[in-house]
Motif scaffolding. Structure first.
Motif, mmCIF file in Angstrom:
data_model
loop_
_atom_site.group_PDB
_atom_site.id
_atom_site.type_symbol
_atom_site.label_atom_id
_atom_site.label_comp_id
_atom_site.label_asym_id
_atom_site.label_seq_id
_atom_site.Cartn_x
_atom_site.Cartn_y
_atom_site.Cartn_z
ATOM 1 N N THR A 10 62.957 86.268 82.971
ATOM 2 C CA THR A 10 62.119 86.885 81.991
ATOM 3 C C THR A 10 61.063 85.596 82.053
ATOM 4 O O THR A 10 60.630 85.906 80.979
ATOM 5 N N ARG A 12 57.032 83.248 83.053
ATOM 6 C CA ARG A 12 55.915 83.850 83.249
ATOM 7 C C ARG A 12 55.115 84.759 83.903
ATOM 8 O O ARG A 12 54.358 85.568 83.531
ATOM 9 N N ILE A 13 55.408 84.453 85.045
ATOM 10 C CA ILE A 13 55.000 85.010 86.076
ATOM 11 C C ILE A 13 55.606 87.095 86.048
ATOM 12 O O ILE A 13 54.613 87.841 85.910
ATOM 13 N N SER A 35 68.495 88.560 82.340
ATOM 14 C CA SER A 35 68.234 86.985 81.872
ATOM 15 C C SER A 35 69.520 85.315 81.305
ATOM 16 O O SER A 35 70.507 86.320 81.775
ATOM 17 N N ARG A 36 69.121 84.152 81.000
ATOM 18 C CA ARG A 36 70.187 83.953 80.955
ATOM 19 C C ARG A 36 71.152 84.117 79.328
ATOM 20 O O ARG A 36 71.595 83.706 79.587
ATOM 21 N N ARG A 40 67.061 87.802 74.842
ATOM 22 C CA ARG A 40 65.460 87.601 75.786
ATOM 23 C C ARG A 40 65.515 88.790 76.766
ATOM 24 O O ARG A 40 64.801 88.883 76.865
ATOM 25 N N ASP A 78 62.489 77.717 92.013
ATOM 26 C CA ASP A 78 63.358 78.805 94.014
ATOM 27 C C ASP A 78 64.012 78.242 94.031
ATOM 28 O O ASP A 78 64.694 78.608 94.985
ATOM 29 N N LYS A 99 57.821 83.700 95.916
ATOM 30 C CA LYS A 99 57.708 82.332 97.212
ATOM 31 C C LYS A 99 58.204 80.847 95.831
ATOM 32 O O LYS A 99 57.658 81.369 94.844
ATOM 33 N N TRP A 166 60.657 72.962 85.735
ATOM 34 C CA TRP A 166 61.458 73.320 86.430
ATOM 35 C C TRP A 166 60.332 72.436 88.142
ATOM 36 O O TRP A 166 61.587 72.502 88.868
ATOM 37 N N TYR A 284 49.154 92.425 92.161
ATOM 38 C CA TYR A 284 50.741 92.707 91.694
ATOM 39 C C TYR A 284 51.300 93.988 92.015
ATOM 40 O O TYR A 284 52.271 94.623 92.743
#
Ligand SMILES: NC(=O)c1ccc[n+]([C@@H]2O[C@H](COP(=O)([O-])OP(=O)(O)OC[C@H]3O[C@@H](n4cnc5c(N)ncnc54)[C@H](OP(=O)(O)O)[C@@H]3O)[C@@H](O)[C@H]2O)c1
Length: 323
Positions: A10, A12-13, A35-36, A40, A78, A99, A166, A284
């Motif tokens: 959940t 930014r992108i 989500s974790r 959320r 990633d 990506k 990260w 997108y």
């Protein structure tokens, strides 16, 4: 019938681009969210109108166990892509994977093989291929209108506030600026140049990581050689922000794109100093529409796993060449 698409992550992108784009994709709907944190997931699912009766999960296996879920978009760090993409494919879900598709070439290969084995579609999310201006340039180039390509270069940077993301660390990432934007530039070069110039035969990198002294690239320069001739230079950085630029120099034309490397699908494109007219479209939407059309058998995936894997190999090669 609609293809039901779940989003993993959940961040930014997912929030800024992927979930909003889903509203404009034909033949598909946002179905559920992982989500974790279940709260959320619920907030995200409700904000973006996820349609499943149970639309929010904090467990990957429970999320994937929903028989009505057809496909997933993976938008997590990633280093988590491989495990999540393989689990989704094993559960029979089609996968659109952000990506770079993995942090090692071996993981990228395993993802591709698993999706093939499970007969699910795998697409890698390089949205710059759905920039309407880039598409016009590619069409002209591949149709021979620009003449033989001789040289290309791209610069795409941003200024990170600090090294807390990260991407700057080994646990969840493998590259910083190169993973954020460099991988897009590699894909753009490959899309444009492969048909006329052949495979990348040389890949050299120079990397600076002196500001934060972490494991990953802060500023990077990557040079690719396509076939035995055409050279492409890529510069990325997380140390400064500047207008992005992509240049393509061919025998009959020079193409200069300013501000087209980004999320908006806009920017100016000059071909031999003449502005190229194009309609600004949300890249997108194009990217996800291609994935859905491929699931429905109406299109080929624009960037398949094999291409995502080659991209990861080049990122690895560039950074190992840089020491
Ligand atoms: N194509 C593009 O234009 C584009 C642009 C930006 C990013 N991306 C790609 O999309 C992916 C996500 O990037 P992003 O910028 O959206 O990252 P981000 O803002 O950090 O979001 C990543 C999300 O992944 C989830 N996640 C699961 N485990 C996590 C963990 N251990 N640490 C941190 N987050 C975790 C989190 O959602 P929960 O908290 O809900 O679990 C988090 O919000 C990356 O692969 C990136 O390269 C693509």
């Amino acid at each position: 019938m609609s293809i039901n698409v779940g989003i993993i992550g959940t961040g930014r992108i997912a929030h800024m681009q992927l979930a909003p784009a889903m509203q404009h994709v034909k033949g598909a709907r946002l179905w559920s969210v992982l989500s974790r944190d279940e709260q959320r997931a619920a907030e995200f699912a409700n904000q973006h109108g996820a349609m499943a009766p149970v639309n929010a999960y904090a467990s990957l296996s429970a999320f994937l166990a929903d028989p009505s879920l057809d496909a997933v978009i993976i938008a997590t760090p990633d280093g988590l892509h491989a495990q999540q993409a393989i689990a989704a494919a094993r559960a029979g879900k089609h996968v659109l994977l952000e990506k770079p598709m993995a942090t090692t070439a071996e993981d990228a290969a395993t993802i591709t093989e698993t999706c093939t084995e499970e007969r699910v579609k795998l697409g890698i999310a390089y949205h710059l291929r759905w920039h309407a201006g880039h598409r016009k340039v590619a069409e002209m180039l591949h149709g021979g209108e620009l003449g033989k390509p001789r040289y290309a270069r791209a610069i795409w940077t941003w200024e990170a506030d600090d090294n807390s993301n990260w991407r700057a660390h080994k646990e969840l990432g493998q590259w910083w600026g190169l993973a954020g934007v460099g991988t897009h530039c590699i894909d753009l070069m490959r899309w444009m140049l492969l048909p006329q110039c052949g495979e990348v035969n040389r890949c050299v990198g120079v990397i600076d990581k002196s500001q934060y002294g972490g494991p990953h690239d802060e500023t990077a320069s990557v040079t690719l050689q396509f076939g035995d001739s055409v050279v492409a230079d890529i510069t990325t950085s997380v140390m400064f922000s500047t207008l992005s630029r992509f240049e393509l120099h061919c025998d009959d034309a020079s193409v200069i794109c300013e501000g087209t490397l980004g999320a908006s699908g806009s920017g100016t494109i000059l071909i031999n100093n003449t502005p190229l007219e194009y309609d600004v479209m949300n890249p997108y939407v194009g990217e996800i529409q291609n994935f859905i059309d491929a699931i429905e058998g109406k299109a080929r995936i624009a960037v398949p796993g094999s291409e995502g894997q080659r991209n990861v190999e080049l990122l690895a090669q560039a950074s190992s060449a840089a020491g």
